[in-house]
Each structure stands twice: as C-alpha cells, then as structure tokens.
Scaffold this motif. Structure first.
Motif, PDB file in Angstrom:
ATOM      1  N   TRP A   1      49.885  36.862  40.152  1.00 23.90           N
ATOM      2  CA  TRP A   1      48.483  36.560  39.888  1.00 23.90           C
ATOM      3  C   TRP A   1      47.667  37.818  40.145  1.00 23.90           C
ATOM      4  O   TRP A   1      47.876  38.508  41.144  1.00 23.90           O
ATOM      5  CB  TRP A   1      47.962  35.462  40.816  1.00 23.90           C
ATOM      6  CG  TRP A   1      48.483  34.096  40.531  1.00 23.90           C
ATOM      7  CD1 TRP A   1      49.102  33.672  39.412  1.00 23.90           C
ATOM      8  CD2 TRP A   1      48.419  32.957  41.418  1.00 23.90           C
ATOM      9  NE1 TRP A   1      49.432  32.351  39.507  1.00 23.90           N
ATOM     10  CE2 TRP A   1      49.026  31.875  40.731  1.00 23.90           C
ATOM     11  CE3 TRP A   1      47.914  32.735  42.677  1.00 23.90           C
ATOM     12  CZ2 TRP A   1      49.139  30.616  41.291  1.00 23.90           C
ATOM     13  CZ3 TRP A   1      48.025  31.477  43.239  1.00 23.90           C
ATOM     14  CH2 TRP A   1      48.627  30.423  42.555  1.00 23.90           C
ATOM     15  N   SER A   2      46.721  38.097  39.270  1.00 23.08           N
ATOM     16  CA  SER A   2      45.772  39.169  39.564  1.00 23.08           C
ATOM     17  C   SER A   2      44.813  38.690  40.644  1.00 23.08           C
ATOM     18  O   SER A   2      44.707  37.488  40.923  1.00 23.08           O
ATOM     19  CB  SER A   2      45.001  39.577  38.306  1.00 23.08           C
ATOM     20  OG  SER A   2      44.114  38.544  37.914  1.00 23.08           O
ATOM     21  N   ASP A   3      44.101  39.636  41.256  1.00 16.18           N
ATOM     22  CA  ASP A   3      43.159  39.262  42.311  1.00 16.18           C
ATOM     23  C   ASP A   3      42.121  38.272  41.806  1.00 16.18           C
ATOM     24  O   ASP A   3      41.725  37.341  42.528  1.00 16.18           O
ATOM     25  CB  ASP A   3      42.458  40.513  42.851  1.00 16.18           C
ATOM     26  CG  ASP A   3      43.390  41.382  43.684  1.00 16.18           C
ATOM     27  OD1 ASP A   3      44.526  40.947  43.945  1.00 16.18           O
ATOM     28  OD2 ASP A   3      42.983  42.494  44.068  1.00 16.18           O
ATOM     29  N   GLU A   4      41.684  38.458  40.559  1.00 17.92           N
ATOM     30  CA  GLU A   4      40.635  37.583  40.028  1.00 17.92           C
ATOM     31  C   GLU A   4      41.126  36.152  39.854  1.00 17.92           C
ATOM     32  O   GLU A   4      40.355  35.203  40.023  1.00 17.92           O
ATOM     33  CB  GLU A   4      40.108  38.141  38.711  1.00 17.92           C
ATOM     34  CG  GLU A   4      38.834  37.502  38.226  1.00 17.92           C
ATOM     35  CD  GLU A   4      37.667  37.678  39.187  1.00 17.92           C
ATOM     36  OE1 GLU A   4      36.745  36.843  39.149  1.00 17.92           O
ATOM     37  OE2 GLU A   4      37.685  38.649  39.975  1.00 17.92           O
ATOM     38  N   ILE A   5      42.417  35.988  39.517  1.00 18.18           N
ATOM     39  CA  ILE A   5      42.987  34.638  39.431  1.00 18.18           C
ATOM     40  C   ILE A   5      42.854  33.946  40.784  1.00 18.18           C
ATOM     41  O   ILE A   5      42.450  32.781  40.883  1.00 18.18           O
ATOM     42  CB  ILE A   5      44.461  34.687  38.997  1.00 18.18           C
ATOM     43  CG1 ILE A   5      44.585  35.024  37.519  1.00 18.18           C
ATOM     44  CG2 ILE A   5      45.165  33.363  39.292  1.00 18.18           C
ATOM     45  CD1 ILE A   5      44.215  33.901  36.583  1.00 18.18           C
ATOM     46  N   CYS A   6      43.193  34.683  41.836  1.00 16.98           N
ATOM     47  CA  CYS A   6      43.090  34.110  43.188  1.00 16.98           C
ATOM     48  C   CYS A   6      41.645  33.725  43.501  1.00 16.98           C
ATOM     49  O   CYS A   6      41.390  32.643  44.051  1.00 16.98           O
ATOM     50  CB  CYS A   6      43.613  35.114  44.217  1.00 16.98           C
ATOM     51  SG  CYS A   6      45.344  35.587  43.990  1.00 16.98           S
ATOM     52  N   LEU A   7      40.715  34.611  43.169  1.00 17.63           N
ATOM     53  CA  LEU A   7      39.305  34.340  43.462  1.00 17.63           C
ATOM     54  C   LEU A   7      38.795  33.147  42.671  1.00 17.63           C
ATOM     55  O   LEU A   7      38.004  32.334  43.174  1.00 17.63           O
ATOM     56  CB  LEU A   7      38.468  35.582  43.162  1.00 17.63           C
ATOM     57  CG  LEU A   7      38.780  36.817  44.030  1.00 17.63           C
ATOM     58  CD1 LEU A   7      37.982  38.013  43.558  1.00 17.63           C
ATOM     59  CD2 LEU A   7      38.504  36.514  45.497  1.00 17.63           C
ATOM     60  N   ILE A   8      39.228  33.031  41.402  1.00 13.11           N
ATOM     61  CA  ILE A   8      38.823  31.879  40.591  1.00 13.11           C
ATOM     62  C   ILE A   8      39.306  30.579  41.227  1.00 13.11           C
ATOM     63  O   ILE A   8      38.607  29.566  41.221  1.00 13.11           O
ATOM     64  CB  ILE A   8      39.374  32.016  39.155  1.00 13.11           C
ATOM     65  CG1 ILE A   8      38.636  33.144  38.410  1.00 13.11           C
ATOM     66  CG2 ILE A   8      39.255  30.709  38.391  1.00 13.11           C
ATOM     67  CD1 ILE A   8      39.219  33.467  37.053  1.00 13.11           C
ATOM     68  N   CYS A   9      40.505  30.639  41.808  1.00 13.24           N
ATOM     69  CA  CYS A   9      41.082  29.445  42.438  1.00 13.24           C
ATOM     70  C   CYS A   9      40.553  29.236  43.847  1.00 13.24           C
ATOM     71  O   CYS A   9      40.931  28.248  44.510  1.00 13.24           O
ATOM     72  CB  CYS A   9      42.601  29.554  42.481  1.00 13.24           C
ATOM     73  SG  CYS A   9      43.385  29.545  40.856  1.00 13.24           S
TER      74      CYS A   9
END
Length: 396
Positions: free
Chosen positions: A217-225
């Motif tokens: 996962w990219s960092d932004e995927i984590c932040l979105i979740c």
C-alpha cells in the motif's frame, strides 16, 4: 618458480656461492663417505648449479643489497622487469629505483628491519627504465653475522597488472556506486513528488502478488483508510474489514467480472474507518495473467471522493428544493434551456395560460424563442381577452 626459456644460462655469481644458504651447507651429507673429498666437492658443485638455475629462471624478482641499500646481486627477472642490464644495477642504490611517492615509506621499512623489527610483507612501486610504474609485493630478510646486519635479501613479485585490474575494478565500482546514488536520489525525488501529488488528489496506489499474497500500500492508501503508514502491515483481510458491509458484495462481484472479462474495473464503494467516519472511494484496478491464464498480480488506485460526493448530494438537495419551489409557486414560471426552447413549465403557468392545442404546439414546436414568446403572448390575449397575464421566464 618457472623454468621457461630465458636464453643461455649465466655463470653462477660468486656471491651466490659465498652467501650462506641451507642448501649449500658445508656439513657432510649423512650419506657421504667420510674422507671422500672429490665426491663432496662434486655434490656441492651440483647443488650450486641447481641453486643458480632456480635463482636465474624464476619469474620472481630477487635481490641482495648492502645495509646502505646498494644492490649487490639481482636475478634475470629483476633485470628484465626494470629494463636494465645487470652491470647497470650492481652498485646502484635500490632507493633510486623506487617511485618518489613510495620512497619514504620504503626507507622507513628498511631502517626498521636493520633495527631488528620482524620482517613483514612489503608493497612498493618501482620505476623501470621506460618510466613505467611497477607495483611489487614481497619480503625482505636481514642477514646477520655475529648478530650484526650485513645485507638484506629480498624476493618480490610483479603485481602491476593485478593492481591495475583492481584499480580499474575499484573505479568501476565507484562509478556504479555514484550512479546508483544518483538514481536513488532521483527515485527518492520522484517518489516524494508522487506522494505529494497523491496527497493533493487523495489518490493512493496498491499492488498485490496473487501467488504469494504479498500486498503493498502507498502511504496515501493508508491515510485514506485512516491507518498509520509507519505502523500498519498491509493485509487484504484488514482492508475488507474497513469496507462498508453493504459494499463488500459489490467488490467481490467486480473482481469476479474482472477474472471473466480481463477488463479493468472501475467502481465506487464506501469505507468505514475505525473512528466511525464514512469515506466514499473511487477505485480502479487491473489484473495480470500468466501464459496459462492464471491471475498473478493485481494493481490499482483508490481515490477519496468523499468531498465530491457530499457536494453532489448537496447540489441534488438544492435542486430538489428549487424544483419544489418552482412547482408550488403561484406565479407562472417557464424555464428556457439554452436560450432556444422551453424546458420546464410550472402548473401555475398552465393554469393561467390555459392548456390548448395551440399552446402545446408553441411549447413543443421548436420555434425560435422570440417568435414563440410573441405567439404565446398573442395567444394568451386571445384566450382571455381583457385579462392581464403575468409571465416569468428564467434562462436556464
């Protein structure tokens, strides 16, 4: 040692006969018959000849010099490597042949040996007659007589080609390391820019190895979740847990459809974060297949479109409110689309104007707007003579 063809053998140097050597010991051979002077002399001569042959045919460079560094004896390999005749070397100080940048180091080693320090491997650079640098490695041993140093014997090997190859390899490694560092810096910059762009657009990317199950996962995927990129371990089960229960079937159906059609997926679903907040996601993904048609890798992007969805919902609510006001207004209202035709008429307008075939023809006939308005006004006066008709028209 090598015994290659080096031309006619030279006479054994007198110094080779006079310098003590274990193989040239004067002690009688255990197998000799005492008193057999001729046999003993013949054996010694044979050994001296053998020693001379080894001395003069080896590829190693052998030297004997005095305590002042003056050369007393050199072998054929020494002469050939340095490019001098033997008579040019004998009596010459060995330090005159050493490269200036290595001379001080060699002088110090020479003095240390004379003062009784243990022998150690030596690396030095000589300059041959043609001015070429020769890298030699070997060892010097001190010859003592009654405990005092009288000369030094050295044996060296020319490692110039090996050192050149090592230096070339080091330079190549240094060049490759510099390129790797440069590419790494460029990659870091690219990644930083990508992360910044993804953050601005609320877009993240992911990749999953369908053979091993490894997930990135990219960092932004984590932040979105709503997850911490520094601590979370990407996991498909964790992702499914975050998907809104009503949308999990939607994702499963989309994936099955992708396996059947092999066409990229494009869908929207909802995420329920751990803090209870609801996020709307626009996802796109594709899957790679191997030669046997088996899925091996999936990649995709996810964009947080929550703000867009909220704006669209607010707009829809506003439109519903406006439509309700339009329909319930006591004033006759007409919406004109594109400045060319009527698109919407409220009940009050129909009630005031009266719905006749002529009016319907005007509204749906596609006449130019100025003509239609003129006809409409004229018709209203004809239908209800003597009554004033109010008409509100909004340009949509």
């Amino acid at each position: 040692l090598a015994s290659g063809d080096r031309g006619p053998a030279r006479p054994a140097p007198a110094s080779l006969m006079t310098h003590p050597h274990p193989a040239a010991s004067t002690d009688p051979d255990p197998g000799e018959v005492p008193g057999d002077a001729d046999g003993l002399g013949s054996l010694r001569a044979s050994r001296a000849e053998l020693l001379h042959d080894l001395f003069d045919t080896t590829n190693d460079l052998i030297q004997i010099c005095g305590v002042d560094g003056t050369l007393r004896l050199v072998n054929r390999a020494w002469c050939e490597r340095l490019g001098y005749a033997e008579e040019e070397l004998i009596g010459r100080r060995v330090f005159d042949l050493i490269a200036p940048d290595c001379r001080e180091h060699c002088l110090q080693l020479f003095q240390d040996l004379l003062q009784g320090q243990a022998a150690q491997p030596i690396h030095c650079v000589f300059i041959n007659r043609q001015g070429r640098r020769l890298t030699l490695e070997g060892q010097l041993d001190v010859v003592l007589v009654d405990g005092a140093p009288v000369e030094l014997r050295g044996i060296f090997r020319d490692v110039s080609e090996r050192r050149e190859a090592e230096n070339a390899l080091q330079q190549l490694n240094a060049t490759l390391e510099a390129r790797v560092k440069q590419r790494t810096r460029e990659l870091d910059i690219t990644r930083a820019r990508l992360a910044e762009a993804q953050a601005l657009a609320s877009v993240g990317h992911w990749e999953m190895d369908l053979i091993t199950g490894a997930l990135h996962w990219s960092d932004e995927i984590c932040l979105i979740c709503g997850l911490d990129p520094e601590t979370v371990i990407p996991d498909y089960a964790l992702f499914i847990e975050l998907v809104h229960p009503e949308d999990r079937g939607l994702l499963e159906s989309a994936y099955q459809r992708l396996l059947e059609t092999r066409e990229p997926c494009d869908l929207r679903y909802r995420l329920l974060r751990a803090d209870g907040s609801l996020r709307y996601i626009h996802a796109r993904w594709a899957t790679d297949f191997d030669a046997n048609g088996q899925p091996v890798r999936s990649i995709g992007t996810s964009q947080d479109v929550t703000d867009f969805e909220r704006s669209r919902r607010d707009l829809r609510d506003s439109e519903d409110k406006l439509r309700s006001l339009f329909e319930s207004s006591l004033a006759g209202l007409v919406l004109v689309e594109g400045g060319e035709r009527f698109s919407l008429i409220n009940p009050a307008f129909l009630r005031i104007s009266g719905l006749t075939p002529e009016l319907e023809q005007i509204l749906q006939g596609g006449q130019p707007l100025p003509t239609a308005l003129q006809d409409l006004l004229q018709l209203s006066q004809d239908v209800q003579p003597g009554r004033r008709t109010a008409m509100a028209i909004r340009h949509w």
